[in-house]
Design a protein around this motif. Structure first.
Motif, PDB file in Angstrom:
ATOM      1  N   UNK A 104       0.816  -1.228   0.092  1.00 48.33           N
ATOM      2  CA  UNK A 104      -0.174   0.008   0.017  1.00 48.33           C
ATOM      3  C   UNK A 104       0.896   1.282   0.019  1.00 48.33           C
ATOM      4  N   UNK A 105       0.462   2.128  -0.854  1.00 50.87           N
ATOM      5  CA  UNK A 105       1.264   3.503  -0.885  1.00 50.87           C
ATOM      6  C   UNK A 105       0.998   4.259   0.544  1.00 50.87           C
ATOM      7  N   UNK A 106       2.050   4.070   1.357  1.00 55.30           N
ATOM      8  CA  UNK A 106       1.874   4.808   2.594  1.00 55.30           C
ATOM      9  C   UNK A 106       2.991   6.373   2.909  1.00 55.30           C
ATOM     10  N   UNK A 107       3.163   6.458   1.493  1.00 53.50           N
ATOM     11  CA  UNK A 107       3.670   7.931   1.565  1.00 53.50           C
ATOM     12  C   UNK A 107       2.864   9.057   1.435  1.00 53.50           C
ATOM     13  N   UNK A 108       1.783   8.491   0.679  1.00 50.36           N
ATOM     14  CA  UNK A 108       0.788   9.496   0.455  1.00 50.36           C
ATOM     15  C   UNK A 108      -0.667   8.816   1.024  1.00 50.36           C
ATOM     16  N   UNK A 109      -0.898   9.623   2.025  1.00 42.64           N
ATOM     17  CA  UNK A 109      -2.353   9.026   2.881  1.00 42.64           C
ATOM     18  C   UNK A 109      -3.545   9.013   2.031  1.00 42.64           C
ATOM     19  N   UNK A 110      -3.801  10.048   0.948  1.00 43.58           N
ATOM     20  CA  UNK A 110      -4.569   9.967   0.135  1.00 43.58           C
ATOM     21  C   UNK A 110      -4.599   8.768  -0.629  1.00 43.58           C
ATOM     22  N   UNK A 111      -3.737   8.314  -1.165  1.00 40.32           N
ATOM     23  CA  UNK A 111      -3.801   7.210  -2.138  1.00 40.32           C
ATOM     24  C   UNK A 111      -3.689   5.924  -1.090  1.00 40.32           C
ATOM     25  N   UNK A 112      -3.207   5.824   0.135  1.00 34.17           N
ATOM     26  CA  UNK A 112      -3.569   4.772   0.944  1.00 34.17           C
ATOM     27  C   UNK A 112      -4.997   4.592   1.263  1.00 34.17           C
ATOM     28  N   UNK A 113      -5.680   5.673   1.725  1.00 35.45           N
ATOM     29  CA  UNK A 113      -7.339   5.487   1.834  1.00 35.45           C
ATOM     30  C   UNK A 113      -7.833   5.167   0.709  1.00 35.45           C
TER      31      UNK A 113
END
Length: 198
Positions: A104-113
């Motif tokens: 999961x993309x954890x550097x971009x919270x929006x993408x993680x969500x």
């Protein structure tokens, strides 16, 4: 934790030879045992062009799956440990993600969500950074995740069972032979002699 995501993705790539888009779609539920060995049972990939999961592997129908080469117990444990760390991170940041995605993309919270994986560029940048730290010279050749896939393909070829190797990499036997099995540059005289003497 975001740098751990890409390093762990490269570790999976180095042991399994999965395509980057297959790694992007890898879920914890894909970790299973086969004949006593930890493997990944995969059936999905991610399209960066479409920005969505394909629901199938390259050149396969929806619902078809394949097993990867076995992974080491160390990698299995690292994935297990990372899951706990990832869950703790998501909880602390108030991010809800229920798609079971490992990378999961954890550097971009929006993408993680949104449940989006890390990008192939992120994986390739991490690969270049690690190679630079290790003083690996590419002699002008590209250093990407596919470099690790090629290495796994070559390791599998050394087993001598090309059918097994091509199946575990998700290639047809013809494609596998073309890209991963190189003939010796010694001519075919010796082989013809062996054939005639059988």
């Amino acid at each position: 934790i975001s740098s751990k995501v890409s390093r762990l993705a490269l570790w999976v790539e180095a042991e399994t030879g999965m395509r980057p888009q297959e790694i992007q779609a890898l879920r914890y539920s894909n970790i299973t045992k086969s004949e006593g060995y930890w493997v990944l049972k995969i059936s999905d990939s991610f399209s960066e062009k479409e920005n969505e999961f394909n629901g199938h592997l390259k050149s396969r129908k929806i619902g078809e799956w394949r097993l990867t080469p076995p992974i080491t117990n160390d990698l299995h444990q690292a994935l297990h440990d990372f899951r706990r760390e990832q869950q703790r991170f998501l909880s602390e940041k108030g991010i809800e993600s229920n798609n079971d995605l490992i990378f999961l993309s954890l550097s971009d919270y929006r993408l993680a969500q949104l449940g989006k994986p890390i990008s192939q560029r992120t994986m390739n940048d991490a690969m270049k950074e690690l190679c630079k730290k290790a003083n690996v010279k590419s002699n002008g050749l590209p250093l990407t995740c596919y470099t690790l896939r090629t290495t796994v393909g070559t390791r599998l070829a050394r087993l001598g069972d090309y059918s097994y190797a091509s199946n575990r990499l998700g290639n047809s036997l013809a494609v596998y032979m073309r890209y991963y099995v190189k003939p010796f540059n010694r001519g075919y005289g010796e082989l013809m002699d062996q054939y005639l003497n059988m």
